[in-house]
Enzyme design. Structure first.
Site, PDB file in Angstrom:
ATOM      1  N   SER A  58     -52.240 -12.130 -30.410  1.00 26.37           N
ATOM      2  CA  SER A  58     -52.840 -10.887 -29.933  1.00 26.37           C
ATOM      3  C   SER A  58     -53.226 -10.034 -31.139  1.00 26.37           C
ATOM      4  CB  SER A  58     -51.864 -10.156 -29.004  1.00 26.37           C
ATOM      5  OG  SER A  58     -52.400  -8.948 -28.533  1.00 26.37           O
ATOM      6  N   TYR A 106     -62.841  -5.977 -27.805  1.00 25.53           N
ATOM      7  CA  TYR A 106     -61.826  -6.750 -28.505  1.00 25.53           C
ATOM      8  C   TYR A 106     -60.428  -6.311 -28.071  1.00 25.53           C
ATOM      9  CZ  TYR A 106     -59.109  -8.688 -32.413  1.00 25.53           C
ATOM     10  OH  TYR A 106     -58.184  -9.364 -33.186  1.00 25.53           O
ATOM     11  N   LYS A 135     -57.303  -8.546 -26.361  1.00 21.73           N
ATOM     12  CA  LYS A 135     -56.005  -8.713 -27.008  1.00 21.73           C
ATOM     13  C   LYS A 135     -54.869  -8.216 -26.121  1.00 21.73           C
ATOM     14  CE  LYS A 135     -57.124 -11.127 -29.243  1.00 21.73           C
ATOM     15  NZ  LYS A 135     -56.660 -12.415 -29.808  1.00 21.73           N
TER      16      LYS A 135
END
Length: 351
Positions: free
Chosen positions: A187, A216, A220
């Site tokens: 992550s 993004y 994650k």
């Protein structure tokens, strides 16, 4: 599980003295040595995605030199084969199976399905550790072959499908070895930049709303939610899951960011001392994969950073710090994402 308030951080002291890449912070080799696991990796099967560069490449090297049977996914098989040759020829280890390259394009779910099938055939139906390392960051707006926003489709959806295809192997392999099987999702601290945009995950309703770090960040966070869900539902079968922030690492992952991207984060100089080398950047995922601490399934389902369990973020802390957003542990959101992801890849939600 509830978010950890007094987390286990065995390497906290050395990380508090960070002084740039290749400082005293541990390497994967240090992690494996400190774990004192002897020959326990021998005979175990490891699959690592995104292995031609960066932390993926260093994870392949570390697990191979630790004695595991390693499979590495890549888009470019000739490149991966050259890397494997370099790893093997420069290594001191003997009588360890040569790593095997598996072609897989994470922007294409058919390729993920074919790659999983190839892996199952070549591995003999064994899998003890799955490290979902591959990813993209800061890319312009676009879609995968299956119509998902590029970050979300590559970083989450493809790995979600891969895990579900290989889950039976992880469970069976745990029973065969008497040790936990492990899923490690790479992550990022960037999960603190966005919650999951359930109302428009793929920015399809309003592409003009697209912002690279928001996209993004939610991908994650999805990595964390996926790991938390898996641990909650499958740890009773000795399959645990963990999510990892590798640190601020010099890799090809940020090749799309440019000066403007770094400026949006406050500039590269802001992170000078906490930057890690690719070798150091692989250490936390290797810690998650091998450390005996995670043989206790009660220790799974947590977000890791700096080779330890991360603690909660406080107001004003920057993205380089080893801490999690308050919403990183949200069972309702985890359950919702799992159902949405099942629909995306066309599989049934298990009861």
């Amino acid at each position: 599980m509830p978010s950890p308030q007094n987390p286990y951080q065995p390497y906290a002291v050395v990380h508090a003295k960070a002084n740039g890449p290749d400082d005293a912070r541990p390497s994967p080799a240090d992690i494996i040595r400190d774990a004192n696991i002897g020959d326990e990796l021998h005979g175990k099967v490891v699959l690592i995605t995104g292995a031609t560069s960066g932390t993926g490449l260093e994870s392949v090297r570390a697990m191979y030199e630790g004695g595991a049977t390693v499979f590495a996914t890549a888009r470019d098989i000739p490149k991966m084969d050259k890397i494997i040759e370099q790893i093997v020829s420069s290594s001191h280890v003997k009588d360890i199976p040569r790593p095997v390259a598996i072609e897989m394009h994470l922007d294409d779910l058919d390729s993920v399905r074919q790659g999983a099938k190839t892996f199952e055939e070549k591995s003999g139906g064994k899998l003890n550790i799955l490290i979902n390392n591959a990813g993209v960051a800061g890319v312009p707006y676009g879609q995968t072959k299956n119509g998902f926003e590029v970050h979300f489709g590559t970083n989450h959806v493809s790995h979600f499908l891969l895990f579900n295809l290989l889950k039976p192997l992880l469970i069976v392999s745990s029973k065969a070895t008497g040790t936990t099987s492990r899923l490690v999702n790479v992550s990022s601290a960037a999960h603190r930049r966005s919650k999951i945009r359930f109302e428009d995950i793929n920015f399809a309703k309003d592409p003009s709303a697209y912002e690279q770090f928001t996209a993004y960040g939610q991908s994650k966070l999805a990595n964390i939610y996926m790991a938390n869900y898996i641990n909650r539902h499958y740890s009773s079968q000795h399959l645990i899951a963990l999510s990892v922030h590798p640190g601020i690492v010099h890799t090809e992952l940020g090749r799309y960011m440019g000066d403007a991207g770094w400026d949006a984060l406050g500039g590269k100089d802001r992170f000078a001392k906490v930057f890690k080398s690719c070798v150091q950047g692989a250490s936390t995922q290797i810690w998650a994969a091998v450390d005996p601490y995670f043989e206790d399934v009660a220790h799974g389902g947590v977000y890791l950073s700096d080779c330890g369990v991360a603690g909660p973020a406080h107001d004003g802390e920057d993205d380089s710090r080893p801490c999690y957003a308050a919403y990183a542990y949200d069972e309702e959101a985890e359950e919702t994402l799992w159902k949405v992801s099942c629909e995306m890849v066309g599989i049934k939600v298990e009861d």
